[in-house]
Enzyme design. Structure first.
Site, PDB file in Angstrom:
ATOM      1  N   ARG A  61       4.524  -0.352 -30.408  1.00  2.00           N
ATOM      2  CA  ARG A  61       4.407   0.522 -31.585  1.00  2.00           C
ATOM      3  C   ARG A  61       4.154  -0.206 -32.886  1.00  2.00           C
ATOM      4  NH1 ARG A  61      10.006   3.304 -30.435  1.00  2.00           N
ATOM      5  NH2 ARG A  61      10.278   1.186 -29.618  1.00  2.00           N
ATOM      6  N   SER A  62       4.960  -1.231 -33.196  1.00  4.42           N
ATOM      7  CA  SER A  62       4.842  -1.831 -34.538  1.00  4.42           C
ATOM      8  C   SER A  62       3.552  -2.632 -34.741  1.00  4.42           C
ATOM      9  CB  SER A  62       6.085  -2.640 -34.912  1.00  4.42           C
ATOM     10  OG  SER A  62       6.298  -3.734 -34.063  1.00  4.42           O
TER      11      SER A  62
HETATM   12  P1  4NP Z   1       7.834  -1.484 -28.521  1.00  7.78           P
HETATM   13  O1  4NP Z   1       7.926  -1.124 -26.963  1.00  7.78           O
HETATM   14  O2  4NP Z   1       9.264  -1.493 -29.018  1.00  7.78           O
HETATM   15  O3  4NP Z   1       7.055  -0.350 -29.102  1.00  7.78           O
HETATM   16  O4  4NP Z   1       7.148  -2.815 -28.630  1.00  7.78           O
HETATM   17  C1  4NP Z   1       8.732  -1.822 -26.080  1.00  7.78           C
HETATM   18  C2  4NP Z   1       8.336  -3.060 -25.617  1.00  7.78           C
HETATM   19  C3  4NP Z   1       9.125  -3.745 -24.719  1.00  7.78           C
HETATM   20  C4  4NP Z   1      10.323  -3.198 -24.302  1.00  7.78           C
HETATM   21  C5  4NP Z   1      10.730  -1.954 -24.780  1.00  7.78           C
HETATM   22  C6  4NP Z   1       9.939  -1.274 -25.671  1.00  7.78           C
HETATM   23  N1  4NP Z   1      11.131  -3.881 -23.363  1.00  7.78           N
HETATM   24  O5  4NP Z   1      12.161  -3.344 -22.957  1.00  7.78           O
HETATM   25  O6  4NP Z   1      10.772  -5.027 -22.973  1.00  7.78           O
END
Ligand code: 4NP
Length: 161
Positions: free
Chosen positions: A14-15
């Site tokens: 997302r970011s």
């Molecule tokens: P983000 O998504 O927070 O939008 O980058 C995710 C990326 C990795 C994980 C969870 C959310 N993870 O649990 O590794």
């Protein structure tokens, strides 16, 4: 110069996408000199990594340059960025705990969707464990939220291209 930091959990979905969309909007408005932006994660799960393949694919679809490596939010971020935008409540809670620990109690942290009246309090949903359609969904959410964010920041700071 207004500094904006986009924050999610892993800093690979997302970011970095939010930052890329924001950069494109700032450029389209001819306001590159007025803004600086970056992204970071609350977790240390993906430090040094490229964005998720699905993020890269989504960015390519919308002609968004993406050249980020995962990094974790740190103490100096609370000092250096005027606007810190969390993608969901979990990120917001973590950032509010961190800012207290680092001595920035008064720093306001925002939720990304709070700049659109109708979506205040709503998350940019975590797409990590879902399919590719989740990335199209977050693109649309971010595109709308960032238009409002940019418009409000321009108004607040009396910025003109
Ligand atoms: P983000 O998504 O927070 O939008 O980058 C995710 C990326 C990795 C994980 C969870 C959310 N993870 O649990 O590794």
């Amino acid at each position: 110069m207004i500094r904006v930091l986009f924050v999610c959990l892993g800093n690979i979905c997302r970011s970095p996408l939010a930052e890329a969309i924001f950069t494109q909007k700032v450029k389209a408005a001819g306001m590159q000199a007025q803004f600086k932006s970056d992204s970071a994660g609350t977790s240390d799960f993906h430090i040094g990594e490229l964005p998720d393949e699905r993020t890269i694919k989504c960015a390519a679809k919308y002609n968004l340059p993406l050249k980020h490596r995962g990094r974790q939010v740190n103490r100096t971020d609370f000092r250096d960025f005027e606007y810190i935008l969390a993608m969901d409540d979990n990120n917001l809670r973590n950032l509010n705990n961190l800012k207290a620990r680092y001595g920035f109690e008064d720093k306001e942290i925002y939720l990304m969707r709070d700049f659109v009246t109708e979506t205040q309090g709503m998350p940019v949903p975590d797409p990590y464990y879902g399919g590719e359609e989740g990335f199209e969904e977050i693109y649309q959410i971010l595109d709308e939220a960032l238009d409002s964010f940019l418009a409000q920041v321009k108004a607040t700071h009396h910025l003109y291209a």
